[in-house]
Design a protein around this motif. Structure first.
Motif, short mmCIF file in Angstrom:
data_model
loop_
_atom_site.label_atom_id
_atom_site.label_comp_id
_atom_site.label_asym_id
_atom_site.label_seq_id
_atom_site.Cartn_x
_atom_site.Cartn_y
_atom_site.Cartn_z
N VAL A 35 0.83 -1.22 0.00
CA VAL A 35 0.00 0.00 0.00
C VAL A 35 0.86 1.26 0.00
CG1 VAL A 35 -1.73 1.32 1.26
CG2 VAL A 35 -1.99 -1.15 0.99
N PRO A 36 1.85 1.39 0.91
CA PRO A 36 2.71 2.58 0.85
C PRO A 36 3.41 2.74 -0.50
CG PRO A 36 3.03 1.43 2.92
CD PRO A 36 2.19 0.54 2.08
N LEU A 37 3.81 1.62 -1.12
CA LEU A 37 4.48 1.69 -2.43
C LEU A 37 3.54 2.27 -3.48
CD1 LEU A 37 6.80 1.07 -4.36
CD2 LEU A 37 5.87 -1.26 -4.58
N LEU A 38 2.30 1.79 -3.50
CA LEU A 38 1.34 2.29 -4.49
C LEU A 38 1.06 3.77 -4.28
CD1 LEU A 38 -1.20 -0.70 -4.60
CD2 LEU A 38 0.41 0.00 -6.38
N ILE A 39 0.89 4.16 -3.01
CA ILE A 39 0.63 5.58 -2.72
C ILE A 39 1.82 6.43 -3.15
CG2 ILE A 39 0.25 7.27 -0.88
CD1 ILE A 39 -1.27 5.09 0.65
N PHE A 40 3.03 5.95 -2.86
CA PHE A 40 4.23 6.71 -3.22
C PHE A 40 4.35 6.87 -4.73
CE2 PHE A 40 8.68 6.89 -4.51
CZ PHE A 40 9.11 8.01 -3.79
N ILE A 41 4.12 5.79 -5.48
CA ILE A 41 4.23 5.85 -6.94
C ILE A 41 3.24 6.86 -7.52
CG2 ILE A 41 3.84 4.52 -9.06
CD1 ILE A 41 5.04 2.10 -7.61
N VAL A 42 2.00 6.83 -7.00
CA VAL A 42 0.98 7.77 -7.49
C VAL A 42 1.38 9.21 -7.19
CG1 VAL A 42 -1.40 8.57 -7.16
CG2 VAL A 42 -0.91 6.12 -7.37
N LEU A 43 1.83 9.47 -5.96
CA LEU A 43 2.17 10.84 -5.56
C LEU A 43 3.44 11.34 -6.24
CD1 LEU A 43 1.40 10.70 -1.72
CD2 LEU A 43 -0.02 11.66 -3.52
N ALA A 44 4.49 10.50 -6.20
CA ALA A 44 5.80 10.96 -6.69
C ALA A 44 5.89 10.96 -8.21
CB ALA A 44 6.90 10.08 -6.10
N HIS A 52 3.78 14.03 -9.45
CA HIS A 52 5.07 14.76 -9.45
C HIS A 52 5.31 15.50 -8.13
CE1 HIS A 52 5.31 13.76 -13.68
NE2 HIS A 52 4.10 14.31 -13.87
N MET A 53 4.95 14.89 -7.03
CA MET A 53 5.22 15.45 -5.71
C MET A 53 6.68 15.16 -5.35
SD MET A 53 3.32 14.64 -2.06
CE MET A 53 1.73 15.23 -2.63
N GLU A 54 7.27 16.02 -4.52
CA GLU A 54 8.62 15.77 -4.04
C GLU A 54 8.67 14.42 -3.33
OE1 GLU A 54 11.43 17.43 -4.34
OE2 GLU A 54 10.53 18.98 -5.61
N THR A 55 9.78 13.70 -3.50
CA THR A 55 9.87 12.34 -2.97
C THR A 55 9.79 12.29 -1.44
OG1 THR A 55 12.30 12.49 -3.01
CG2 THR A 55 11.20 11.47 -4.90
N GLY A 56 10.33 13.33 -0.77
CA GLY A 56 10.28 13.35 0.70
C GLY A 56 8.86 13.38 1.23
N PRO A 57 8.07 14.43 0.84
CA PRO A 57 6.68 14.47 1.28
C PRO A 57 5.87 13.27 0.80
CG PRO A 57 7.37 16.60 0.45
CD PRO A 57 8.47 15.65 0.12
N ALA A 58 6.14 12.79 -0.43
CA ALA A 58 5.41 11.64 -0.96
C ALA A 58 5.66 10.40 -0.10
CB ALA A 58 5.83 11.37 -2.40
N ALA A 59 6.92 10.21 0.32
CA ALA A 59 7.26 9.06 1.17
C ALA A 59 6.60 9.19 2.53
CB ALA A 59 8.77 8.95 1.31
N ILE A 97 3.80 10.79 3.30
CA ILE A 97 2.36 10.52 3.17
C ILE A 97 2.12 9.04 2.93
CG2 ILE A 97 0.33 10.97 1.75
CD1 ILE A 97 1.46 13.77 1.20
N ALA A 98 2.95 8.41 2.08
CA ALA A 98 2.77 7.01 1.75
C ALA A 98 2.90 6.12 2.98
CB ALA A 98 3.80 6.59 0.70
N ILE A 99 3.78 6.48 3.90
CA ILE A 99 3.97 5.69 5.13
C ILE A 99 2.96 6.10 6.19
CG2 ILE A 99 5.57 5.17 7.01
CD1 ILE A 99 7.85 5.58 4.96
N GLY A 100 2.74 7.40 6.31
CA GLY A 100 1.88 7.89 7.39
C GLY A 100 0.40 7.64 7.17
#
Length: 268
Positions: A224-233, A237-244, A246-249
């Motif tokens: 789930v975090p991986l899918l969220i990160f891929i969609v956001l980042a 095109h969200m910055e990888t830091g905030p995307a990560a 959100i994906a974890i949190g």
């Protein structure tokens, strides 16, 4: 009638001298040579003293004669144990009944394993069934079941290959993203390394066992975090830091919220 004055462990027929075989379950004694029969109570005077124990043994054997069932086997084993406590005397009959109880308890343990194996077999869990049948190769049709389960288990494993590949892709993908975004490792290094890892993890999941369980748990946790990160980042095109973050949190926050809601709904 047989000579029972000395009550030997092995009785002899006084007609032909053949060995008298005692069947405590039917209450009869039969000469193995000439076939003469007697009531066991006539041949063995102390037979009636063990009537209660013999009755328990009979009931236990009746339970074992039916279709192997874990519950029936457990009841039968308890009956054998109870019967054995009534056979603690020093005469030959007591020793013979104790031997029957001991053999019965061993049969109970074998049939318990057999019933467990058949439970796995009926649920089409052939690998688990195979492991159980291997423990009792000589019980009932276990030998043929072992060969059958080997074939079915192999077919079962082949059906898992697509799932194994999907599960095995998740962890290498996460590691690949980390290597690219945090360490700036070139893709021509990341891709071959990840493919090798995918192959190894696929094989581990295919083989089964503890390692496969660990891989599957970690993969589902990361999915789930991986899918969220891929969609956001990569999708938004969200910055990888905030995307990560959100994906974890986000999944953690969701789980906590569901847990708090469930607790609040429980009656005091």
């Amino acid at each position: 009638m047989a000579d029972i004055s000395s009550q030997p462990a092995t009785l002899k027929c006084n007609i032909c001298g053949g060995e008298i075989r005692k069947d405590f379950l039917t209450g009869t004694a039969v000469c193995a040579h000439c076939g003469n029969k007697w009531s066991l109570s006539d041949v063995v005077p102390e037979y009636l003293k063990y009537a209660s124990a013999i009755e328990k043994i009979k009931k236990a054997q009746e339970l074992l004669n039916g279709k192997p069932d874990v519950s029936n086997v457990a009841q039968a084993k308890l009956l054998f144990q109870n019967a054995s406590t009534e056979c603690l005397h020093t005469d030959a009959t007591s020793s013979e009944l104790l031997a029957i109880c001991k053999s019965g308890q061993k049969e109970c343990e074998d049939l318990r394993i057999y019933a467990t194996a058949m439970g796995f077999y009926d649920r089409k869990s052939y690998r688990q069934a195979l492991e159980e049948f291997k423990k009792i190769p000589g019980v009932k049709d276990s030998a043929s079941r072992i060969e059958e389960c080997k074939v079915l288990a192999e077919k079962e494993k082949k059906k898992l290959i697509p799932l194994a590949v999907i599960v095995a892709l998740i962890i290498p993908t996460v590691l690949g993203i980390l290597m690219k975004e945090k360490l700036d490792i070139p893709l021509y290094v990341i891709i071959p390394a990840c493919l090798v890892l995918v192959a190894g993890l696929t094989y581990a999941v295919y083989r089964g066992g503890t390692l496969a369980t660990v891989v599957m748990v970690l993969s589902f946790i990361c999915a789930v975090p991986l899918l969220i990160f891929i969609v956001l980042a990569y999708g938004l095109h969200m910055e990888t830091g905030p995307a990560a973050s959100i994906a974890i949190g986000a999944p953690i926050a969701f789980i906590v919220a569901v847990g708090l809601k469930t607790s609040a709904e429980k009656p005091n």
